[in-house]
Every structure is written in structure tokens, then in C-alpha cells.
Design a protein around this motif. Structure first.
Motif, PDB file in Angstrom:
ATOM      1  N   ALA A  27      33.431  36.375  56.266  1.00 17.85           N
ATOM      2  CA  ALA A  27      33.198  37.167  55.094  1.00 17.85           C
ATOM      3  C   ALA A  27      34.271  37.129  54.144  1.00 17.85           C
ATOM      4  N   MET A  28      35.527  37.198  54.492  1.00 19.61           N
ATOM      5  CA  MET A  28      36.685  37.177  53.634  1.00 19.61           C
ATOM      6  C   MET A  28      36.720  35.753  53.102  1.00 19.61           C
ATOM      7  N   ALA A  29      36.438  34.778  53.616  1.00 20.13           N
ATOM      8  CA  ALA A  29      36.500  33.375  52.867  1.00 20.13           C
ATOM      9  C   ALA A  29      35.513  33.469  51.809  1.00 20.13           C
ATOM     10  N   ILE A  30      34.305  34.067  51.861  1.00 18.80           N
ATOM     11  CA  ILE A  30      33.549  34.180  50.728  1.00 18.80           C
ATOM     12  C   ILE A  30      34.012  34.806  49.641  1.00 18.80           C
ATOM     13  N   LYS A  31      34.789  35.740  49.890  1.00 18.26           N
ATOM     14  CA  LYS A  31      35.508  36.768  48.779  1.00 18.26           C
ATOM     15  C   LYS A  31      36.566  36.052  48.141  1.00 18.26           C
ATOM     16  N   GLY A  32      36.923  34.926  48.823  1.00 20.79           N
ATOM     17  CA  GLY A  32      38.065  34.235  48.098  1.00 20.79           C
ATOM     18  C   GLY A  32      37.509  33.098  47.222  1.00 20.79           C
ATOM     19  N   ARG A  33      36.187  32.989  47.347  1.00 17.00           N
ATOM     20  CA  ARG A  33      35.664  31.693  46.537  1.00 17.00           C
ATOM     21  C   ARG A  33      35.301  32.284  45.068  1.00 17.00           C
ATOM     22  N   PRO A  34      35.254  31.278  43.914  1.00 16.26           N
ATOM     23  CA  PRO A  34      35.023  31.626  42.690  1.00 16.26           C
ATOM     24  C   PRO A  34      33.797  32.336  42.653  1.00 16.26           C
ATOM     25  N   GLU A  35      32.627  32.127  43.327  1.00 10.76           N
ATOM     26  CA  GLU A  35      31.217  32.788  43.202  1.00 10.76           C
ATOM     27  C   GLU A  35      31.292  34.117  43.769  1.00 10.76           C
TER      28      GLU A  35
END
Length: 389
Positions: free
Chosen positions: A376-384
């Protein structure tokens, strides 16, 4: 008290045995209008994970489910484990018991481990008023257990409201303890055999066509079929045990009630030593067959689910990981999904075992070094990420 059809809604759903089918919206049924959704998670869980406390984080997250099961008194209701927390739903006649059980876990997490935990209970009617829904299905991975799958975006919306401080459940008074009977964490971490344990989190982007999202999920799940046993992280021979286990202190906090922590640790050291003897020798004792128990544990493991998106913890080789990431990156660029991946060398299992002589024990799988929380933290680090926050 609501009428019987509402109270018995989930128990009357027919379980689905094909996991692929759960990517389709047609597999789900909306919750009754008078039901509620509960949500809880650990504040600052990433810092606790960085400090090496992920097994404790997992146990506290599973405690949310354990407390609700024990408070339900045999009622069948949907729940889902999320690594550092959990979500669940229940009928109106259970509201006070559900709130009390959740409040006790929030207090216990702080008293026992110093975790700040937040919780919320949200009426389904208010989720629908916000333009989302909560639909559920039952997935049966083995003949003896089934798990809830959620769709519609409502559970994720409830979690966001919780993080914003709405629908808050306050912790129970100082000294209150939840009923966590059956919660345990005795199995040793399960090492990857194909390369790494891959935690996968795939969430639909706002406005994405459901058919397009389902197609992405189908492709990802199809890729795991080439892995041994679909990427199941529990070894074919089942999980293993060691003694003494380093998790005795965690389980002692979960099972001591208001009794002495030291006494409970000693009791657990004794009982786990005896249990491990039978697991190692596979000798039967009375109605308990350790070989059968380990087989059921393996088959009942919850290593993949739909929770307003696809979540999987799989034993994965590098080639399959690259193929999965390529599909997800393409879907992300097309505005269909957001995704997070996280690799680690082993998986862990947290269990809810009502009785060692029955086959309905629940086993939650996650990565051993961050799992779903780190994905989930990896998602938060993405542009979208802003679009799904």
C-alpha cells in the motif's frame, strides 16, 4: 432488531469455489441497507514494521477479527484481514456488541503493545449516500472454510472516513480487554521456494470501467497458475513449528485476559512444547490428528482475496513477477488501476482456531517484512496516488 432476512443475509449466500469468478461484479450481492461496516487499523504501522514488529502488527490486525468472531456468538458475518487492520460488516442487531468488541481491541492494542489504533463503524446507508456501495461474496478455498470478498468501493471509503476521524469508535475504558480466544501465531515464517514472497495490491482507479478492472485481475490471476499450486506460500507439507517460538509473548498478550502475563507465557511454553511433540511425531491423541490438522491449515490459508481490489501474497519467481508488473504498469498507464508490489523472503501466518478438533480454523497470510502494508505504501509513492487517497 431487524427482520430475519437482514440478520441472516450473509449466512444465506452460496459460497463461490472459483477464485477467478470473483473478479466479476456479478459475483457480488449488495449488503442490506440497514447493515453496518466496521474498520480498524494501526496508526503509524510503517514505523512499527521498520522497527521489526510486523508479526506483532499482523497479530493486532487479526485481533480485530478474532474479537468480532467471539462477540458474534456463532453468527456468520463477512470480514477481511488487511495486514495492519481489518474490515467487517454486520446487521443492526449486532451493533452494540460489535462496537464494544472493537473498542476493547483499540484499548488492548495500546495497553499491550503501545500501538495507537483507530476504529470506525459506518452505516451502509451513508456509504450509498456518498455514491458507493458495499457488496460481498463468499469464497471457499477448501471444503471446510470460506472467506468474505468485498466490492463496490464502500469498504475503502469507510476506511478513508476513519482516517479522517469520522464515525470514530472510542477505545474502551482503561483496563478493558477483548475476548481473543483462539487467536494464535505459532507457525514459523514460511520461506520462499520459487524466489520471493510477493505481496500484490491492485486497486481500481476512480471512473475505471468495471469490465476493464476485471480483465486486469483475470490476467494477473492467470499468470499465477504457472506457479506451483498457484503461488500458494504455504509449503505442500504444511507449515512448520519450532520451540520455543519467539512469538510466545505476542500470544500471551492476546490470551491472558486480565491474568498474569508471566504465568500465561509459562503456560504457553508448556502447551506449545506438548503440541510441537505431536506435530513433529504426527502421533494422534484422542480426536486430534496432527497430520490432518496441518493439511487443513494449509488448505484454509487466506493468501488471495478481493477487498475493493485484488490482494495476493504469493511465492513467486522473478520471471512471473516481471510479467505481473508489466501488466499492471500497462493498466496503470491506461488509468485502469493503481498497484503496489512488495518483495520479501518469507510469509507469515496468523490464526484463529476455535477448536483444534474442528476444521473451521482461519489462517491469514501476509508477507513477513511488510506485506500488504508495504504494498500500500508503494501505491502512495506513485504519481496517481492522489486519485485514490
Amino acid at each position: 432488531m431487524a427482520d430475519a432476512p437482514s440478520e441472516n443475509f450473509y449466512a444465506q449466500l452460496t459460497p463461490e469455489s472459483e477464485f477467478d469468478r470473483l473478479a466479476e461484479a456479478s459475483a457480488y450481492v449488495p449488503l442490506p441497507e440497514d447493515w453496518y461496516v466496521g474498520s480498524a487499523d494501526i496508526v503509524g504501522s510503517t514505523a512499527h514494521i521498520a522497527a521489526g514488529r510486523y508479526k506483532t502488527v499482523n497479530t493486532v490486525g487479526a485481533a480485530v477479527v478474532s474479537a468480532q468472531i467471539n462477540a458474534a456468538g456463532g453468527m456468520t458475518f463477512p470480514f477481511v484481514f488487511g495486514g495492519d487492520g481489518a474490515g467487517f460488516a454486520f446487521p443492526p442487531g449486532h451493533l452494540e456488541r460489535a462496537r464494544d468488541a472493537l473498542a476493547r481491541v483499540l484499548r488492548w492494542a495500546d495497553q499491550s503493545f503501545g500501538f495507537e489504533m483507530r476504529g470506525a463503524i459506518v452505516p451502509v446507508a451513508e456509504i450509498r449516500a456518498a455514491g458507493l456501495d458495499v457488496s460481498v461474496a463468499r469464497y471457499r478455498p477448501s471444503p471446510t472454510i470460506d472467506y468474505a470478498m468485498f466490492a463496490g468501493g464502500g469498504l475503502a471509503w469507510a476506511e478513508r472516513q476513519m482516517k479522517a476521524g469520522r464515525y470514530r469508535v472510542e477505545p474502551a475504558p482503561e483496563g478493558a480487554v477483548p475476548d481473543l480466544a483462539g487467536l494464535s501465531c505459532r507457525w514459523t515464517p514460511m520461506k520462499a521456494r520459487n524466489g520471493s514472497i510477493l505481496s500484490i495490491l491492485v486497486l481500481p482507479r476512480p471512473g475505471a470501467a468495471p469490465a476493464a478492472v476485471a480483465a486486469v485481475s483475470h490476467r494477473v490471476v492467470a499468470m499465477t497458475r504457472d506457479l506451483a499450486r498457484g503461488g500458494h506460500p504455504v509449503p505442500p507439507e504444511g507449515p512448520s513449528v519450532t520451540w520455543p517460538t519467539g512469538d510466545i509473548a505476542i500470544e500471551a498478550h492476546a490470551s491472558r485476559g486480565k491474568g498474569s502475563l508471566l504465568r500465561r507465557k509459562i503456560e504457553l511454553l508448556a502447551t506449545t512444547l506438548i503440541a510441537n511433540f505431536f506435530f513433529f511425531t504426527r502421533l494422534k491423541v484422542g480426536s486430534f490428528d496432527p497430520t490432518h490438522y496441518i493439511k487443513v491449515t494449509r488448505d484454509n490459508a487466506d493468501f488471495r482475496k478481493f477487498d475493493d481490489g485484488l490482494k495476493m501474497t504469493i511465492d513467486c519467481d522473478a520471471e512471473t513477477r516481471a510479467r505481473i508488473e508489466a501488466v499492471l504498469e500497462e493498466a496503470s498507464a491506461a488509468g485502469i488501476v493503481s498497484y503496489g508490489l512488495f518483495e520479501q523472503d518469507s510469509a507469515i501466518m496468523t490464526c484463529i482456531v476455535p477448536s483444534i478438533t474442528s476444521d473451521n480454523h482461519v489462517h491469514f497470510i501476509d508477507g513477513a517484512a511488510g506485506g500488504y502494508t508495504s504494498a500500500a505504501m508503494a501505491i502512495k509513492g506513485r504519481p496517481e496516488a492522489e486519485a485514490i487517497a
